[in-house]
Design a protein around this motif. Sequence first.
Motif, PDB file in Angstrom:
ATOM      1  N   LYS A 118       0.836  -1.210   0.000  1.00 47.40           N
ATOM      2  CA  LYS A 118       0.000   0.000   0.000  1.00 47.40           C
ATOM      3  C   LYS A 118       0.867   1.256   0.000  1.00 47.40           C
ATOM      4  CE  LYS A 118      -3.844   2.148   2.507  1.00 47.40           C
ATOM      5  NZ  LYS A 118      -4.740   2.048   3.693  1.00 47.40           N
ATOM      6  N   LEU A 119       1.920   1.242   0.810  1.00 48.26           N
ATOM      7  CA  LEU A 119       2.850   2.373   0.879  1.00 48.26           C
ATOM      8  C   LEU A 119       3.509   2.619  -0.475  1.00 48.26           C
ATOM      9  CD1 LEU A 119       4.659   4.431   2.428  1.00 48.26           C
ATOM     10  CD2 LEU A 119       6.144   2.512   3.023  1.00 48.26           C
ATOM     11  N   ILE A 120       4.014   1.546  -1.092  1.00 47.71           N
ATOM     12  CA  ILE A 120       4.701   1.674  -2.378  1.00 47.71           C
ATOM     13  C   ILE A 120       3.740   2.147  -3.458  1.00 47.71           C
ATOM     14  CG2 ILE A 120       5.922   0.408  -4.199  1.00 47.71           C
ATOM     15  CD1 ILE A 120       6.940  -1.471  -1.888  1.00 47.71           C
ATOM     16  N   ARG A 121       2.557   1.542  -3.506  1.00 46.89           N
ATOM     17  CA  ARG A 121       1.565   1.932  -4.516  1.00 46.89           C
ATOM     18  C   ARG A 121       1.214   3.411  -4.391  1.00 46.89           C
ATOM     19  NH1 ARG A 121      -3.092  -0.382  -7.307  1.00 46.89           N
ATOM     20  NH2 ARG A 121      -2.577  -2.471  -6.529  1.00 46.89           N
ATOM     21  N   SER A 122       0.998   3.858  -3.146  1.00 47.13           N
ATOM     22  CA  SER A 122       0.623   5.247  -2.912  1.00 47.13           C
ATOM     23  C   SER A 122       1.722   6.204  -3.380  1.00 47.13           C
ATOM     24  CB  SER A 122       0.345   5.453  -1.422  1.00 47.13           C
ATOM     25  OG  SER A 122       0.071   6.803  -1.155  1.00 47.13           O
ATOM     26  N   LEU A 123       2.975   5.874  -3.062  1.00 51.27           N
ATOM     27  CA  LEU A 123       4.085   6.745  -3.461  1.00 51.27           C
ATOM     28  C   LEU A 123       4.253   6.768  -4.977  1.00 51.27           C
ATOM     29  CD1 LEU A 123       6.739   5.807  -0.747  1.00 51.27           C
ATOM     30  CD2 LEU A 123       5.667   8.045  -1.049  1.00 51.27           C
ATOM     31  N   VAL A 124       4.178   5.587  -5.609  1.00 53.73           N
ATOM     32  CA  VAL A 124       4.336   5.509  -7.062  1.00 53.73           C
ATOM     33  C   VAL A 124       3.248   6.317  -7.763  1.00 53.73           C
ATOM     34  CG1 VAL A 124       4.089   3.966  -9.056  1.00 53.73           C
ATOM     35  CG2 VAL A 124       5.598   3.334  -7.175  1.00 53.73           C
TER      36      VAL A 124
END
Length: 284
Positions: A59-65
């Motif tokens: 979720k963190l990675i998706r949000s940042l990307v």
Amino acid sequence: MSEQQNASVVGSKSFTAVAINCAAKAGEWIKTKLGNYASLDIKYSSHDLVTEVDKGSEKLIRSLVLTHFPTHSFLGEEGVEPGPEASVQALADVREAEYLWIVDPIDGTTNFVHGFPFFCVSIALAYKGEVIVGVVYDPMKDELFVAEKGKGAYVHGKRMQVSGEETLRGSLVATGFPADHHYALPMNLKGVAAIAPQVRNLRVAGSAALHMAYVAAGRLSGFWEIGLNSWDLAAGALLIAESGGVVTDTSGEPYHLGVRNVVASNGKLQDELIGALAKAGAIG
């Protein structure tokens, strides 16, 4: 340079910076959760685990990307139903995307669950089906492996190069124990029985992405496994290619995002390793 090629190169620095930032932030957070996860679920088999930390990392990675690149597509392991068929379909659904981020939020969840310090965050970016950025981050060792297509691969800021072993006999090779107990695991065990007597030694450390990063860094001479997914392989495949190695399927065909049965090496061992697996009926 064609317009298409230019499109994949011009933004590569910012793409890579975002990938590194995502991997570092996720890795730092994962490390704080070691031994402190709240829930543990079995997905496809007892070898295939997931925790809320995997889901939170993705979720963190998706949000940042998507904050940086809202029009890009995203394929993460935890957004896919368990099982080989679902994995194949998930890739098929997004494979034609112009820009596709391919993410394993924790590769080596079983290790993470047991506190065994061999797991990583794996992030790749594919442009029209070809991987152009690959990042593998090991938070426990604070090791960041980074590759950009055509620009080499690096760890600790130093350019990586594959090992120089020319035969299996003098090589350290890795594999894994697949989560699919019906097909992939028995097939891979046939390979283990065939390869173990032919190499200097065999390692099964529990993270395909880190195994591939180690091939790129020259720490392993080769790696193979049956039944992997795009998120296990995409970043590592670019790391190896940019370090002078070779990644193919178990039949020797060039790597692409759909490859599930993989052989990777310094290049010098590739034919011998594939041949040994084929002779054992272990190529899947």
